[in-house]
Design a protein around this motif. Structure first.
Motif, mmCIF file in Angstrom:
data_model
loop_
_atom_site.group_PDB
_atom_site.id
_atom_site.type_symbol
_atom_site.label_atom_id
_atom_site.label_comp_id
_atom_site.label_asym_id
_atom_site.label_seq_id
_atom_site.Cartn_x
_atom_site.Cartn_y
_atom_site.Cartn_z
ATOM 1 N N ARG A 58 4.473 -2.491 -4.028
ATOM 2 C CA ARG A 58 4.299 -3.113 -5.334
ATOM 3 C C ARG A 58 2.829 -3.468 -5.493
ATOM 4 O O ARG A 58 2.249 -4.174 -4.665
ATOM 5 N N VAL A 59 2.215 -2.978 -6.574
ATOM 6 C CA VAL A 59 0.792 -3.206 -6.804
ATOM 7 C C VAL A 59 0.619 -4.374 -7.769
ATOM 8 O O VAL A 59 0.228 -5.465 -7.405
ATOM 9 N N SER A 60 0.906 -4.133 -9.027
ATOM 10 C CA SER A 60 0.906 -5.197 -10.032
ATOM 11 C C SER A 60 2.300 -5.206 -10.628
ATOM 12 O O SER A 60 3.252 -5.605 -9.969
ATOM 13 N N GLY A 61 2.455 -4.704 -11.843
ATOM 14 C CA GLY A 61 3.788 -4.586 -12.408
ATOM 15 C C GLY A 61 4.396 -3.231 -12.141
ATOM 16 O O GLY A 61 5.328 -2.827 -12.826
ATOM 17 N N TYR A 62 3.896 -2.526 -11.185
ATOM 18 C CA TYR A 62 4.393 -1.189 -10.864
ATOM 19 C C TYR A 62 4.270 -0.948 -9.365
ATOM 20 O O TYR A 62 3.611 -1.690 -8.646
ATOM 21 N N SER A 63 4.916 0.108 -8.910
ATOM 22 C CA SER A 63 4.802 0.538 -7.509
ATOM 23 C C SER A 63 4.085 1.874 -7.449
ATOM 24 O O SER A 63 4.128 2.657 -8.402
ATOM 25 N N ASP A 80 -2.455 6.431 -1.986
ATOM 26 C CA ASP A 80 -3.071 6.992 -3.187
ATOM 27 C C ASP A 80 -3.857 5.955 -3.985
ATOM 28 O O ASP A 80 -4.556 6.302 -4.946
ATOM 29 N N LEU A 81 -3.727 4.692 -3.604
ATOM 30 C CA LEU A 81 -4.405 3.630 -4.343
ATOM 31 C C LEU A 81 -5.903 3.651 -4.052
ATOM 32 O O LEU A 81 -6.340 4.043 -2.971
ATOM 33 N N TYR A 138 7.497 -5.822 1.685
ATOM 34 C CA TYR A 138 7.755 -6.297 3.045
ATOM 35 C C TYR A 138 7.372 -5.274 4.105
ATOM 36 O O TYR A 138 8.019 -5.145 5.122
ATOM 37 N N VAL A 139 6.320 -4.536 3.822
ATOM 38 C CA VAL A 139 5.689 -3.756 4.888
ATOM 39 C C VAL A 139 4.762 -4.688 5.654
ATOM 40 O O VAL A 139 4.286 -5.691 5.129
ATOM 41 N N THR A 140 4.507 -4.384 6.897
ATOM 42 C CA THR A 140 3.627 -5.227 7.701
ATOM 43 C C THR A 140 2.176 -4.861 7.442
ATOM 44 O O THR A 140 1.860 -3.734 7.027
ATOM 45 N N LYS A 141 1.289 -5.811 7.712
ATOM 46 C CA LYS A 141 -0.133 -5.514 7.565
ATOM 47 C C LYS A 141 -0.559 -4.430 8.552
ATOM 48 O O LYS A 141 -1.428 -3.608 8.246
ATOM 49 N N GLU A 142 0.060 -4.446 9.734
ATOM 50 C CA GLU A 142 -0.263 -3.421 10.730
ATOM 51 C C GLU A 142 0.067 -2.032 10.184
ATOM 52 O O GLU A 142 -0.692 -1.071 10.380
ATOM 53 N N GLU A 143 1.203 -1.936 9.502
ATOM 54 C CA GLU A 143 1.598 -0.651 8.926
ATOM 55 C C GLU A 143 0.615 -0.216 7.847
ATOM 56 O O GLU A 143 0.233 0.962 7.756
ATOM 57 N N LEU A 144 0.178 -1.161 7.022
ATOM 58 C CA LEU A 144 -0.783 -0.834 5.961
ATOM 59 C C LEU A 144 -2.129 -0.415 6.558
ATOM 60 O O LEU A 144 -2.775 0.520 6.062
ATOM 61 N N LEU A 145 -2.564 -1.092 7.614
ATOM 62 C CA LEU A 145 -3.825 -0.733 8.261
ATOM 63 C C LEU A 145 -3.738 0.658 8.887
ATOM 64 O O LEU A 145 -4.698 1.446 8.810
ATOM 65 N N GLU A 146 -2.592 0.965 9.485
ATOM 66 C CA GLU A 146 -2.404 2.300 10.047
ATOM 67 C C GLU A 146 -2.424 3.358 8.941
ATOM 68 O O GLU A 146 -2.941 4.457 9.130
ATOM 69 N N HIS A 204 -7.717 -1.655 -4.486
ATOM 70 C CA HIS A 204 -6.314 -2.032 -4.595
ATOM 71 C C HIS A 204 -5.693 -2.209 -3.207
ATOM 72 O O HIS A 204 -4.915 -3.141 -2.975
ATOM 73 N N GLN A 205 -6.024 -1.317 -2.289
ATOM 74 C CA GLN A 205 -5.488 -1.434 -0.932
ATOM 75 C C GLN A 205 -5.928 -2.747 -0.283
ATOM 76 O O GLN A 205 -5.127 -3.440 0.351
ATOM 77 N N ILE A 206 -7.183 -3.099 -0.466
ATOM 78 C CA ILE A 206 -7.701 -4.340 0.124
ATOM 79 C C ILE A 206 -7.009 -5.547 -0.493
ATOM 80 O O ILE A 206 -6.656 -6.510 0.205
#
Length: 710
Positions: free
Chosen positions: A684-689, A694-695, A662-670, A699-701
């Motif tokens: 959360r990426v797949s079955g892990y965080s 560092d991804l 539940y992070v915002t897309k704006e936060e991820l873009l920043e 994966h980030q996209i």
């Protein structure tokens, strides 16, 4: 949590707490020994050469790791020394994908700690003596049991060495309190894991000691240790706060088995386990010990372990809300949620377990299910979308002549079956490759290996449990839905034009792609058409494979998990354009759900679509459903309560698994622009965080592409 454990947790993030590994020079005459004894002798010589872990304030001991130069197969998780596994790994593990269809993968397991706590290693030695007599005329099995026996006796010697080391340390200790602690731990090491544990502390030490020899999931420790915990609390042997302190340090040592220098140090999947779930009496098993474990983890800033709550229809809403409250406040993203109802049904109906056995399951790794004392043989990942493109691109003349969706689907089904036949054949071949190694170290922790006198690598475990991980499931469901909607139901285009457009990567008719993306009835919207297709597809997987078994005798539970490797992205990059609007090479989403704004109706319709998609339970393997939720819903208490109720409804409808971002897309873009300011941002990426910054970029996209539910 007291300052001692908090300080230890902080230290564990900065450096390795374990003693440096000691190299051993082995006697070349060992080459004259049979293979099980050769392995056992060298493993025990290595273990007994290691330095005992003692610090100024530790409450546990026996921790060690195996070096790459041990020279023999060590634990079953890391596979150090497993020569044939390494050969298979080098040739068939990522990035060595075979025909854009299949790739070799890791396997997971969970030791049978309940047996060790209740019977001790002496119980294993008793079983070995019995079965040696049964197999006295079977040379191969008898020799294997001799090797396992040598390991068990060697591990008792290691616990005695730990006891002596603490006794010696006590002699030099001038602090009376610390001296008493050292002598207490020495006394415990004299008893466990050699004999049954009598206290909660002894149970934890027995698990820590044995964890080194199969460092994967710790199973269902809230039920494994519950009797000892309740007895000690009732008799005044321990207070709840003291028990939490012991549990806290226990969790720190589990986390530190993956040291801060490891490439996976910030990931959460190692030593994943489950709490709660049905008991064998059909009651919900979430206990005060379950809560204590969660409280201890929440008070520690450590990266691992991950914990999954096993939800049941009898789980009180207060428990679910408590766990979701912890999840929303956990900066390390260590919690996930799994539903007992569909999984236990699948374990019984598909895998043949009775209820009392099925309820023993736990979680491990990146959301793989496992049984205490068993290996989850999900040994490969495959591209389920390849069969779709094979049908569209290689059998286009036949498809053009189809008058109904059913005629089209029959051709597609043939291609799906062909690919599944190939995948199953590779699974058996990969199992055969693993089976060339003999493991004697982990066998005493796995149910059935002593009874069968067979290595766990050779399917010696009692429980046959396995599956396969399918990438591109949502792509297939959406593509089939678009074909049914646009070609056969609404006749907005014909099959010939659609196939030509796909072969041209949408260039000759971009308007058709735009229309599909705008008006398509995509999965995740509680839409009757796409939901019907999702059930049709998952039922097809079941029908094609229901009479097939894996090499270890296991029935097949499919999964959707990519794990640490971005299999979904690699397969997608080699997969041509598909009717769901994908361009050639565009990504697949990981797991089951929706992305790119195709789930247009909000959170509850998405949950309903996912919950009803698998009527046969075939997708009860390593399943993952990631959902991106607007952060405001989780931060606002009123909205949060509603989200909790929706998640409960999702499980009541049959949803198998859920994990949240539940992070915002704006936060991820920043974070992508200024990663130095977001070093601690976990997702959360797949079955892990992992730390978002560092991804890998792909994966980030993929995470940015997930639809945010509001």
């Amino acid at each position: 949590m007291n300052e001692r454990v908090i300080s230890l947790a902080k230290l564990s993030r900065e450096r390795d707490l374990y003693e440096p590994s000691v190299k051993v020079d082995y006697d070349p005459i060992d080459l004259a020994l049979n293979e099980p004894m050769f392995n056992a002798k060298r493993i025990i010589e290595y273990i007994l050469a290691q330095k005992v872990y003692i610090t100024d304030d530790n409450r546990y001991t026996g921790m060690l790791r195996f070096r790459g130069d041990v020279g023999v197969p060590a634990d079953l998780f890391h596979r150090i020394g497993h020569k044939h596994f390494s050969e298979a790994w080098n040739n068939f593990y990522a990035p060595n994908y075979i025909d854009n269809l299949v790739v070799f993968e890791w396997i997971h397991s969970s030791p049978d700690y309940a047996y060790i706590i209740e019977n001790g290693i002496e119980g294993s030695l008793g079983k070995i003596a019995y079965y040696k007599e049964q197999y006295r005329f079977d040379k191969e099995r008898y020799e294997y049991l001799e090797g396992v026996e040598h390991v068990c006796r060697g591990l008792i010697k290691w616990s005695e060495k730990c006891a002596r080391a603490h006794e010696d340390a006590a002699l030099d200790c001038t602090d009376e309190k610390r001296k008493a602690e050292l002598l207490k731990l020495a006394e415990i090491c004299r008893r466990v894991p050699r004999t049954p544990a009598k206290t909660f502390y002894e149970g934890l030490q027995a698990i820590i000691f044995c964890f080194q020899f199969l460092p994967d999931s710790v199973g269902t420790i809230d039920r494994t240790l519950l009797k000892l915990y309740e007895k000690d609390i009732k008799e005044g042997v321990i207070t709840r706060e003291a028990a939490k302190e012991l549990m806290g340090e226990f969790l720190v040592h589990l986390s530190n088995h993956t040291p801060p220098t490891n490439v996976h140090a910030n990931r959460t999947a190692e030593c994943h386990f489950a709490i709660g779930g049905y008991t064998d009496k059909g009651e919900d098993g979430f206990s005060d010990l379950s809560r204590l474990i969660v409280e201890a983890l929440m008070e520690l800033d450590i990266r691992r372990p991950s914990i999954s709550l096993r939800w049941t229809k009898k789980t009180p809403f207060e428990v679910l809300k408590f766990m979701l409250e912890c999840e929303r406040n956990d900066k390390n993203k260590r919690f996930a949620f799994v539903n007992d109802e569909p999984r236990i049904k699948a374990l019984m109906n598909i895998c043949g377990y009775n209820f009392s056995d099925a309820v023993r399951y736990t979680m491990c790794g990146c959301n793989e299910p496992a049984f205490p004392g068993a290996v989850f043989m999900a040994g490969l990942t495959f591209n389920v979308a390849r069969s779709l493109t094979n049908a569209l691109y290689n059998r286009s003349e036949e498809l053009v002549s189809c008058k109904t969706f059913e005629e089209f689907y029959a051709i597609y089904r043939e291609e799906l079956k062909k690919d599944l036949d190939i995948v199953l054949d590779y699974h058996d071949k990969f199992c055969d490759m693993r089976a060339k190694d003999i493991n004697v170290l982990s066998a005493f922790l796995l149910e059935g290996c002593i009874e069968s006198a067979k290595s766990p690598t050779r399917h010696g475990c009692k429980n046959a449990f396995g599956g396969m991980e399918a990438m591109g499931i949502t792509c297939v469901i959406d593509s089939l839905s678009m074909i049914k909607q646009f070609v056969f139901d609404e006749k907005r285009t014909d099959m010939a034009h659609l196939i030509e457009t796909l072969k041209n990567n949408w260039r000759n008719d971009p308007d058709l792609r735009t229309e599909i993306l705008k008006k398509g009835r995509f999965f995740g919207n509680n839409d009757p058409l796409s939901d019907e297709i999702s059930c049709l597809f998952t039922t097809e997987l079941y029908n094609i494979t229901k009479d097939r078994k894996l090499r270890n005798g296991a029935n097949i539970l499919f999964g959707t998990l990519a794990g640490y490797n971005p299999h979904h992205m690699v397969y997608a990059a080699q997969t041509a354009a598909t009717p769901d609007g994908r361009y050639d090479g565009d990504g697949f989403m990981v797991g089951v759900g929706q992305s790119s704004g195709k789930d247009r109706k909000g959170l509850l319709p998405l949950m309903r679509s996912v919950a009803q998609m698998d009527p046969c339970g075939i997708l009860c393997g390593a399943f993952v459903c990631n959902m991106m939720i607007d952060g405001a819903l989780m931060k606002n208490d009123e909205y949060f309560d509603k989200v909790c109720l929706m998640i409960q409804e999702y499980f009541r409808l049959g949803g198998l698994q859920l994990q949240l971002n539940y992070v915002t897309k704006e936060e991820l873009l920043e974070a992508r622009k200024a990663p130095e300011n977001y070093r601690s941002l976990k997702v959360r990426v797949s079955g892990y965080s992992d730390n978002f910054v560092d991804l890998a970029e792909q994966h980030q996209i993929e995470i940015l592409d997930r639809t945010v539910q509001s």
